[in-house]
Write a protein that holds these residues in place. Structure first.
Motif, PDB file in Angstrom:
ATOM      1  N   UNK A  34      51.313  32.390  32.301  1.00 57.70           N
ATOM      2  CA  UNK A  34      51.416  33.764  32.790  1.00 57.70           C
ATOM      3  C   UNK A  34      50.028  34.372  32.929  1.00 57.70           C
ATOM      4  N   UNK A  35      49.176  34.099  31.953  1.00 56.57           N
ATOM      5  CA  UNK A  35      47.805  34.626  32.010  1.00 56.57           C
ATOM      6  C   UNK A  35      47.080  34.102  33.248  1.00 56.57           C
ATOM      7  N   UNK A  36      47.255  32.815  33.513  1.00 58.65           N
ATOM      8  CA  UNK A  36      46.619  32.206  34.685  1.00 58.65           C
ATOM      9  C   UNK A  36      47.159  32.856  35.973  1.00 58.65           C
ATOM     10  N   UNK A  37      48.485  33.044  36.019  1.00 57.44           N
ATOM     11  CA  UNK A  37      49.096  33.617  37.216  1.00 57.44           C
ATOM     12  C   UNK A  37      48.582  35.040  37.463  1.00 57.44           C
ATOM     13  N   UNK A  38      48.474  35.838  36.404  1.00 53.18           N
ATOM     14  CA  UNK A  38      48.038  37.232  36.565  1.00 53.18           C
ATOM     15  C   UNK A  38      46.582  37.284  37.022  1.00 53.18           C
ATOM     16  N   UNK A  39      45.744  36.495  36.385  1.00 50.87           N
ATOM     17  CA  UNK A  39      44.325  36.465  36.767  1.00 50.87           C
ATOM     18  C   UNK A  39      44.181  35.979  38.209  1.00 50.87           C
ATOM     19  N   UNK A  40      44.951  34.947  38.543  1.00 55.88           N
ATOM     20  CA  UNK A  40      44.892  34.392  39.899  1.00 55.88           C
ATOM     21  C   UNK A  40      45.426  35.366  40.931  1.00 55.88           C
ATOM     22  N   UNK A  41      46.434  36.135  40.565  1.00 54.21           N
ATOM     23  CA  UNK A  41      46.964  37.114  41.506  1.00 54.21           C
ATOM     24  C   UNK A  41      46.003  38.282  41.676  1.00 54.21           C
ATOM     25  N   UNK A  42      45.368  38.672  40.579  1.00 59.34           N
ATOM     26  CA  UNK A  42      44.369  39.746  40.664  1.00 59.34           C
ATOM     27  C   UNK A  42      43.272  39.334  41.653  1.00 59.34           C
ATOM     28  N   UNK A  43      42.887  38.060  41.604  1.00 57.47           N
ATOM     29  CA  UNK A  43      41.878  37.549  42.538  1.00 57.47           C
ATOM     30  C   UNK A  43      42.344  37.754  43.976  1.00 57.47           C
ATOM     31  N   UNK A  44      43.616  37.444  44.245  1.00 59.65           N
ATOM     32  CA  UNK A  44      44.167  37.638  45.596  1.00 59.65           C
ATOM     33  C   UNK A  44      44.006  39.079  46.059  1.00 59.65           C
ATOM     34  N   UNK A  45      44.096  40.003  45.118  1.00 63.83           N
ATOM     35  CA  UNK A  45      44.031  41.425  45.448  1.00 63.83           C
ATOM     36  C   UNK A  45      42.609  41.970  45.320  1.00 63.83           C
ATOM     37  N   UNK A  46      41.652  41.082  45.181  1.00 61.51           N
ATOM     38  CA  UNK A  46      40.253  41.527  45.141  1.00 61.51           C
ATOM     39  C   UNK A  46      39.837  42.145  43.817  1.00 61.51           C
ATOM     40  N   UNK A  47      40.541  41.804  42.753  1.00 59.34           N
ATOM     41  CA  UNK A  47      40.174  42.339  41.434  1.00 59.34           C
ATOM     42  C   UNK A  47      39.638  41.201  40.561  1.00 59.34           C
ATOM     43  N   UNK A  48      38.438  41.403  40.038  1.00 56.53           N
ATOM     44  CA  UNK A  48      37.894  40.431  39.094  1.00 56.53           C
ATOM     45  C   UNK A  48      38.454  40.783  37.723  1.00 56.53           C
ATOM     46  N   UNK A  49      39.372  39.966  37.234  1.00 55.79           N
ATOM     47  CA  UNK A  49      40.040  40.308  35.982  1.00 55.79           C
ATOM     48  C   UNK A  49      39.631  39.348  34.874  1.00 55.79           C
ATOM     49  N   UNK A  50      39.248  39.945  33.775  1.00 50.75           N
ATOM     50  CA  UNK A  50      38.930  39.149  32.599  1.00 50.75           C
ATOM     51  C   UNK A  50      40.158  39.212  31.689  1.00 50.75           C
ATOM     52  N   UNK A  51      40.676  38.056  31.322  1.00 45.00           N
ATOM     53  CA  UNK A  51      41.927  38.032  30.572  1.00 45.00           C
ATOM     54  C   UNK A  51      41.720  37.431  29.189  1.00 45.00           C
ATOM     55  N   UNK A  52      42.250  38.136  28.191  1.00 46.23           N
ATOM     56  CA  UNK A  52      42.328  37.551  26.853  1.00 46.23           C
ATOM     57  C   UNK A  52      43.782  37.185  26.600  1.00 46.23           C
ATOM     58  N   UNK A  53      44.048  35.906  26.469  1.00 50.74           N
ATOM     59  CA  UNK A  53      45.403  35.446  26.215  1.00 50.74           C
ATOM     60  C   UNK A  53      45.505  35.072  24.739  1.00 50.74           C
ATOM     61  N   UNK A  54      46.195  35.916  23.992  1.00 52.44           N
ATOM     62  CA  UNK A  54      46.325  35.646  22.555  1.00 52.44           C
ATOM     63  C   UNK A  54      47.112  34.357  22.378  1.00 52.44           C
ATOM     64  N   UNK A  55      46.887  33.685  21.291  1.00 54.87           N
ATOM     65  CA  UNK A  55      47.602  32.439  21.058  1.00 54.87           C
ATOM     66  C   UNK A  55      49.089  32.694  20.878  1.00 54.87           C
ATOM     67  N   UNK A  56      49.838  31.614  20.877  1.00 56.79           N
ATOM     68  CA  UNK A  56      51.289  31.648  20.766  1.00 56.79           C
ATOM     69  C   UNK A  56      51.755  32.504  19.585  1.00 56.79           C
TER      70      UNK A  56
END
Lengths: 576, 79
Positions: A34-56
């Motif tokens: 999910x973290x990868x998808x959100x960051x990748x989608x933000x890229x599509x929309x021209x947003x440089x997103x830094x994501x912290x994905x907490x562990x399980x």
């Protein structure tokens, strides 16, 4: 959009991106994809997103430890994902007598997370709603007992909605809706859950990411404001100029029901604050006929802020509508059944959104709803009045044509403005303006309602809002100013935005005059100010200079109370 | 679809996922032989292969396949 594409986006450089944000993802299940998808989608929309994905399953650990990675990161957005699958395990472990209170206990736990996060940093909280996956242990009887999981999970969703209405910093992302729209087989992939603890299928993740990024964009002011519609075969079936009033399909006639429902939807958008405009290749009188005379038309002329029917090309007409309404092209949607017109408009106006309407009108709504074009981060009474305001504006332009001088015209408008400190009745409208305004916005800082309230109550600031009315109507609250007290002699204009609808009638001058007046009355000598450039606010790049401030650095200005000369305006200050 | 054709298609899908146009795979290739094919990427591989052949692996199949040859066995049996 495929997941593998989003995955690749995460490795691409974002150097040229002006939009940036940080997001933390906290889940009680596996969230890496999910973290990868959100960051990748933000890229599509021209947003440089830094994501912290907490562990399980680290929600408790990250929120309860003052030294956690989450608190070190303190992101702009904090996304909580509590999966229904895990909730179900909790539910099954709940003693029978406590199950009636399961939803209440869970919402209390979630409120606890929000509270902890707020205590440590300022953020927008994004909370995914809960998919309503039932175990069918009670079958359809589940509705008739509070002991069923389906009852508790639905109740939890309702409680979540209620809490998000109370908490201005919380935005619900409706996963439950998304699952019902996509279908469970598409949305979930059980084997991935059992093998990898991923409750959402890889097929559905891009769609989830899209919802998250759309909500983030709306919080940051990127929203749609206007729908421009074609008429023939878009708003009704048939061609009014050829078929005549009696034969166009609307209401009970032929395929009319599909068009009626489409119009009903557009009218709902209008009520929610979206401006409707018409752009049609027609004689104006012919095009208006159904709006005036057809008994089954749902949209009427008073729903339409601008009505343009002529034989010019549509791209030129749309540009004209855009400049009259004075909104960004990227906030406009153009709906037309004709692919030729759509392609022409897309080609000529890259920033506009032009959905590819399906050929079958019965599918228009399904297609448009699936695009989720009308995300918003706020909603207030001002939204409901917007159409009337734009119609009044067009009346003003008619009047302007009759005057020989612009000053005479301004004088005839009989403008009255109010200047007031922020009050609780307007926190919502003020926050909304900070989120929506892009063009006349000196520093483009977005505030939530909660932040506005805090500023209003903080003695370190002087707050002002301005209203304006004239003989044609009331613009309502149109400008927001926040002055920071730097010391007992200096103020800093940390916020100044104004609605573009009131541009160039002396309001800018009136506002700065009042800033200087209030500064003087309270014993301040200097008012410092700043212009921060964005891709959209060029129109105000030299405003402080024009108002008589001195430039003291790159984008920095200063006005001196003693030397400041108030402007001649035709606006009277007073209660409206 | 012959075994060779399936292998070719699988190879295309993997080259695309791992952004490696020169990727050469055979029946004996395992995840460890391909750069970037970790447990996270494995999920993407499963999804892309499922889409490419319009099939759905079972839980046992996902967990059990040891190399490309075994993947092709399952694909061959499913299409």
């Amino acid at each position: 959009m495929k997941f593998s594409q989003l995955e690749k986006n995460c490795g691409k450089p974002t150097d040229g991106f002006s939009d940036q944000c940080t997001l933390a993802l906290l889940g009680n299940c596996a969230t890496q994809h999910m973290a990868v998808a959100i960051k990748g989608y933000a890229y599509e929309e021209g947003i440089a997103m830094q994501v912290f994905d907490a562990d399980y399953n680290q929600i408790d650990a990250q929120t309860m430890d003052d030294n956690s990675e989450l608190y070190a990161f303190s992101p702009d957005f904090t996304l909580f994902y509590i999966s229904s699958e895990k909730l179900y395990e909790d539910f099954c472990a709940t003693p029978d007598q406590d199950r009636k209170n399961f939803a209440e206990a869970k919402i209390a736990q979630i409120l606890g997370y929000w509270k902890l996060v707020r205590k440590h940093y300022r953020t927008h909280i994004l909370q995914l709603s809960f998919i309503e996956a039932d175990d069918r242990v009670f079958g359809n009887f589940g509705s008739k007992t509070q002991d069923s999981f389906i009852y508790q999970i639905r109740k939890l969703n309702l409680l979540l909605m209620e809490q998000s209405q109370i908490c201005n910093d919380v935005f619900v992302i409706d996963l439950a809706y998304l699952r019902s729209a996509m279908g469970d087989r598409e949305f979930r992939d059980e084997k991935l859950y059992y093998i990898a603890k991923m409750p959402i299928s890889v097929h559905a993740l891009p769609e989830v990411a899209r919802q998250v990024v759309t909500v983030i964009k709306s919080i940051r002011g990127k929203i749609k404001k206007c729908v421009i519609v074609d008429l023939d075969n878009t708003l009704w079936g048939g061609v009014i100029g050829d078929d005549g009033l009696e034969n166009i399909q609307i209401g009970e006639l032929g395929l009319g029901h599909a068009f009626s429902e489409f119009q009903m939807w557009l009218r709902e958008l209008r009520k929610r604050g979206i401006i409707l405009a018409v752009c049609s290749k027609n004689e104006e009188s012919t095009a208006k006929e159904p709006f005036l005379k057809h008994p089954e038309m749902i949209l009427r002329l008073e729903d339409i802020s601008m009505f343009v029917a002529n034989w010019e090309d549509k791209a030129s007409n749309i540009k004209m509508i855009q400049s009259t309404l004075n909104i960004g092209m990227d906030s406009i949607i153009f709906l037309d059944d004709n692919p030729f017109e759509r392609n022409l408009v897309k080609g000529m106006i890259p920033d506009i959104t032009v959905p590819d309407l399906p050929e079958d009108p019965s599918l228009y709504l399904r297609h448009l709803k699936s695009m989720n074009l009308f995300e918003t981060a706020s909603y207030s009474d001002a939204d409901k009045a917007r159409t009337r305001q734009y119609q009044e504006e067009i009346g003003r332009e008619e009047l302007q044509k009759q005057f020989t001088s612009f000053e005479a015209y301004l004088e005839s408008l009989e403008m009255k403005a109010e200047v007031k400190p922020f009050d609780k009745f307007h926190f919502s409208r003020i926050a909304q303006l900070t989120q929506r305004s892009n063009q006349f916005n000196l520093r483009t800082i977005r505030y939530t309602e909660e932040e506005i309230r805090r500023i209003a109550e903080d003695d370190a600031h002087i707050t002002m809002y301005f209203t304006l009315r004239d003989r044609f109507g009331d613009y309502g609250l149109i400008s927001v100013v926040i002055l920071d007290k730097l010391d007992d002699k200096k103020l800093f204009i940390s916020e100044w935005l104004m609605s573009c609808r009131v541009l160039k009638r002396g309001m800018e001058e009136f506002i700065v005059d009042n800033i200087m007046r209030i500064a003087g009355e309270q014993g301040y000598m200097t008012v410092k100010s700043e212009y921060i450039r964005t891709p959209k606010n060029n129109m105000v790049s030299d405003i402080y200079k024009r108002m008589g401030f001195e430039e003291t650095g790159d984008g920095l200005y200063e006005g001196h109370v003693e030397r400041y000369i108030p402007h001649k305006t035709y606006i009277v200050r007073g209660p409206n | 679809m012959s075994r060779e054709e399936i292998l070719e298609r699988v190879s295309e899908v993997l080259s695309e996922i791992f952004d490696n146009p020169g990727l050469v795979i055979g029946e004996e290739t395992t995840a460890a032989d391909v750069e970037g094919w970790d447990s996270l990427r494995h999920i993407t591989v499963i999804e892309e292969i499922e889409d490419a052949f319009d099939i759905r692996f079972s839980m046992k199949e996902v967990n059990g396949m040891k190399n490309i040859g075994e993947m092709i066995d399952i694909i061959e049996a499913s299409i």
